[in-house]
Structures are given as structure tokens and as C-alpha cells.
Design a protein around this motif. Sequence first.
Motif, mmCIF file in Angstrom:
data_model
loop_
_atom_site.group_PDB
_atom_site.id
_atom_site.type_symbol
_atom_site.label_atom_id
_atom_site.label_comp_id
_atom_site.label_asym_id
_atom_site.label_seq_id
_atom_site.Cartn_x
_atom_site.Cartn_y
_atom_site.Cartn_z
ATOM 1 N N THR A 21 0.835 -1.209 0.000
ATOM 2 C CA THR A 21 0.000 0.000 0.000
ATOM 3 C C THR A 21 0.871 1.261 0.000
ATOM 4 O O THR A 21 0.480 2.279 -0.547
ATOM 5 C CB THR A 21 -0.934 0.003 1.225
ATOM 6 O OG1 THR A 21 -0.208 -0.499 2.353
ATOM 7 C CG2 THR A 21 -2.129 -0.887 0.982
ATOM 8 N N ASP A 22 2.076 1.169 0.595
ATOM 9 C CA ASP A 22 3.011 2.303 0.530
ATOM 10 C C ASP A 22 3.435 2.531 -0.927
ATOM 11 O O ASP A 22 3.552 3.672 -1.382
ATOM 12 C CB ASP A 22 4.286 2.023 1.355
ATOM 13 C CG ASP A 22 3.993 1.816 2.833
ATOM 14 O OD1 ASP A 22 2.970 2.330 3.313
ATOM 15 O OD2 ASP A 22 4.802 1.126 3.498
ATOM 16 N N LEU A 23 3.682 1.424 -1.627
ATOM 17 C CA LEU A 23 4.092 1.542 -3.037
ATOM 18 C C LEU A 23 3.006 2.254 -3.838
ATOM 19 O O LEU A 23 3.288 3.138 -4.651
ATOM 20 C CB LEU A 23 4.339 0.153 -3.642
ATOM 21 C CG LEU A 23 5.474 -0.688 -3.056
ATOM 22 C CD1 LEU A 23 5.458 -2.085 -3.668
ATOM 23 C CD2 LEU A 23 6.819 -0.013 -3.307
ATOM 24 N N ILE A 24 1.758 1.849 -3.586
ATOM 25 C CA ILE A 24 0.637 2.451 -4.313
ATOM 26 C C ILE A 24 0.560 3.948 -3.999
ATOM 27 O O ILE A 24 0.448 4.783 -4.905
ATOM 28 C CB ILE A 24 -0.696 1.741 -3.922
ATOM 29 C CG1 ILE A 24 -0.632 0.240 -4.280
ATOM 30 C CG2 ILE A 24 -1.904 2.423 -4.570
ATOM 31 C CD1 ILE A 24 -0.543 -0.077 -5.745
ATOM 32 N N ASN A 25 0.632 4.283 -2.714
ATOM 33 C CA ASN A 25 0.582 5.697 -2.305
ATOM 34 C C ASN A 25 1.682 6.514 -2.969
ATOM 35 O O ASN A 25 1.442 7.615 -3.455
ATOM 36 C CB ASN A 25 0.738 5.821 -0.781
ATOM 37 C CG ASN A 25 -0.568 5.550 -0.076
ATOM 38 O OD1 ASN A 25 -1.647 5.748 -0.656
ATOM 39 N ND2 ASN A 25 -0.496 5.070 1.155
ATOM 40 N N GLU A 26 2.893 5.968 -2.967
ATOM 41 C CA GLU A 26 4.035 6.722 -3.505
ATOM 42 C C GLU A 26 3.984 6.815 -5.032
ATOM 43 O O GLU A 26 4.445 7.792 -5.599
ATOM 44 C CB GLU A 26 5.349 6.078 -3.058
ATOM 45 C CG GLU A 26 5.409 5.857 -1.566
ATOM 46 C CD GLU A 26 6.327 6.816 -0.816
ATOM 47 O OE1 GLU A 26 7.540 6.718 -1.007
ATOM 48 O OE2 GLU A 26 5.803 7.634 -0.040
ATOM 49 N N LEU A 27 3.387 5.820 -5.662
ATOM 50 C CA LEU A 27 3.187 5.920 -7.115
ATOM 51 C C LEU A 27 2.183 7.035 -7.400
ATOM 52 O O LEU A 27 2.396 7.876 -8.279
ATOM 53 C CB LEU A 27 2.622 4.601 -7.667
ATOM 54 C CG LEU A 27 3.598 3.511 -8.086
ATOM 55 C CD1 LEU A 27 2.816 2.240 -8.453
ATOM 56 C CD2 LEU A 27 4.457 3.952 -9.280
ATOM 57 N N LEU A 28 1.091 7.043 -6.633
ATOM 58 C CA LEU A 28 0.037 8.038 -6.844
ATOM 59 C C LEU A 28 0.549 9.447 -6.582
ATOM 60 O O LEU A 28 0.201 10.391 -7.291
ATOM 61 C CB LEU A 28 -1.160 7.746 -5.927
ATOM 62 C CG LEU A 28 -1.993 6.505 -6.300
ATOM 63 C CD1 LEU A 28 -2.959 6.146 -5.172
ATOM 64 C CD2 LEU A 28 -2.751 6.723 -7.603
ATOM 65 N N SER A 29 1.418 9.583 -5.567
ATOM 66 C CA SER A 29 1.892 10.925 -5.211
ATOM 67 C C SER A 29 3.124 11.347 -6.012
ATOM 68 O O SER A 29 3.626 12.447 -5.842
ATOM 69 C CB SER A 29 2.211 10.977 -3.713
ATOM 70 O OG SER A 29 3.348 10.185 -3.462
ATOM 71 N N GLY A 30 3.638 10.441 -6.862
ATOM 72 C CA GLY A 30 4.765 10.814 -7.713
ATOM 73 C C GLY A 30 6.128 10.612 -7.083
ATOM 74 O O GLY A 30 7.144 11.012 -7.652
#
Length: 322
Positions: free
Chosen positions: A208-217
Motif C-alpha cells: 500500500t506504501d508503493l501504491i501511495n508513492e506511485l500516486l503521489s509521484g
Amino acid sequence: MKKKLLAGIMAGIMALSLAACGSGSSSAPAAEEKQDAAGAATEAAAADDAAADAAPAEITTIADGVLTVGTSPDFAPYEFYYIDESGNPQLAGFDIALAQRIADNLGLELKVVPMDFDGILMELQNGNIDLGISGFSPSPERAETFDFSDLYYMGGQSFVIRVADKDKYTDYAAFDGLPVGAQTGSIQMGLAEANTPNANIIGLPKVTDLINELLSGKLEGAFIETAVAEQYIKNYPDLMIAWEVPYDTEGSAIALKKGNDGLREAVNGVIKEVLADGSMDEYIATAQDQASDEGSVYEGMLDENGEVQESADEAATEAAAE
Ligand code: ARG
């Protein structure tokens, strides 16, 4: 170890009693002389089967009557938190359903211990959990130190990017010098090192951290299990699978401490059953439904009160708003 010995003794007894039965018949001594290696092997296997039928292997767990399972609930639809109608987080996912089925079949009470993926094998090694059920790839490296069940799910690997970057990123070389993520302790870290060796590879504790960091750039790409990537893309349409990533050890298996043969055989029996009777398909369908239920999925950890923990980003946004 204990169980193996027992099976060996049982096989011995069976072979003896078979020989004893045969000795009355005229063909027995002659057959013994003529018996070739293949025949002996068949007989030994038959005796083994008979022994297995007669005496189910002893199942040992770390706590009497309890099956303790470690999992990392950041991995929908395998394992995640589902927020039920009363707003309470419940562990959900097809791994959890499988764990429950194993416990039920073995007459054990299920205790699921949520933890970061990176810690599961250590907890297993330290004897704090009986099984690691967390979408484990039974890689040859891990198999040196741990035992694995038969495969219960077949899945692949994917490379995930933002839809907006679709035309910008068409091959791995485009990621040279850029931040690319994978879950710490996962085989995806190895995929990152093999496929994007010149990227700035960042390991994060939760998918979920990976997803968040992908979304936030903060990340430009991430290596994620395909079933999980597909689930998150459904929930976050700004992300997409750029391409599939070949990987040698396909499929998911349950991790056990080496030598716990009784439990491993019992687990394999349940896996065989759920694959044959359609239960596994049901577990997967239910998990996918629950994981697609917008606003009802929370894949992070809970705090000590069993409450949903807000992410650092959310906390920051709230603090700024106050
Ligand atoms: N299949 C990968 C591995 O074994 C990833 C599993 C991650 N599981 C999880 N629940 N986050 O390394």
C-alpha cells in the motif's frame, strides 16, 4: 522428524505383516528371490500408502489446539482489512479464507497475526507462528531454509506505472536513475534488481506504501504481484500495468518451518481439497468483491486498539487543515 520416524516404523511393520501374510502361500519365498528393484519399490510405496492411511501423521503446532498464522494484510485480494457495516476492520482475503479452512479441517482455532511481510519468515524461524500465508512465492532461495506447501494459486508479476506516463515509459531503460519500488523482503526486490539495475530501487514495507508513492509521484514505477496490481488498479484508475514481468517461481504456497512434515502434509491435503471442490474459486471471488467495495478496504496495519491507523500523508493533510 518424529513423524518421519513413525511413518518409517509403520512402513516397516506393514512390510513385515505383508511378508508374514505372504509366507503362508507357496509363491512367497520364490517371489522374494525373483523380486526386482522396481517390484520392491512398488511394494514399499504401497506399504507407505497403507501406513499413511492407517496412521495420519502427527500434527504439531506452537500452541496446543491453535493454528497461528502470520500474514501481511497489505495485499488485496490475498489479505487486507475490510471495513464491515459497523465500521470495524476485519481481516479478509482468499489467504485468510484458506487459513480458516485449514484450521477448521484440522480442528484447530485460527489465530492470525498481522505483521509486515519482511518479518514473517523470521517469525516462522523463531517458532512464533506455524504458517506464513501471505502470497509467498516458494523461491529456491527460500526453500533452502523453509518448507513450502503445494501451490494454491497461480499468479504472475507486473510492472506498474501511472497512466499519465504511458507514452513516456516504454522500456526499463527509461527508469535509469529514477525511483522504482518493491516491497521489502519480497521476491519483487529481486525483480527490480534484475530488470532495473540502474534505477534508484526503493524497498517499502507495505504494498500500500508503493501504491501511495506511485500516486503521489514519489515513485515512477513498482514491481507488484499481478493479481494485487489488478486489484489496486481497479480501485485507483490513475495506475496501470505497463507490462508483465517474467519470473521463474510462479504461484503462491504456504511457508512452514523446515521439518514440520505432519502439518505440511495436512496443509497439502486441504489445498488439494479446496482446489478440487471449487472452494478456492469462491474464496477468490469473495475476496475480489470485498476488495473492490470502494471505501471499505483498508490494507494498512491497525493500532494497538484495533483501530485503523491513518497514513502519514492523511495525518499531515488533516493537520494542515486544522
Ligand atoms: N509473492 C511475493 C513474495 O513472496 C510477494 C508476497 C507479498 N505478500 C504480502 N502479503 N505483501 O515475495
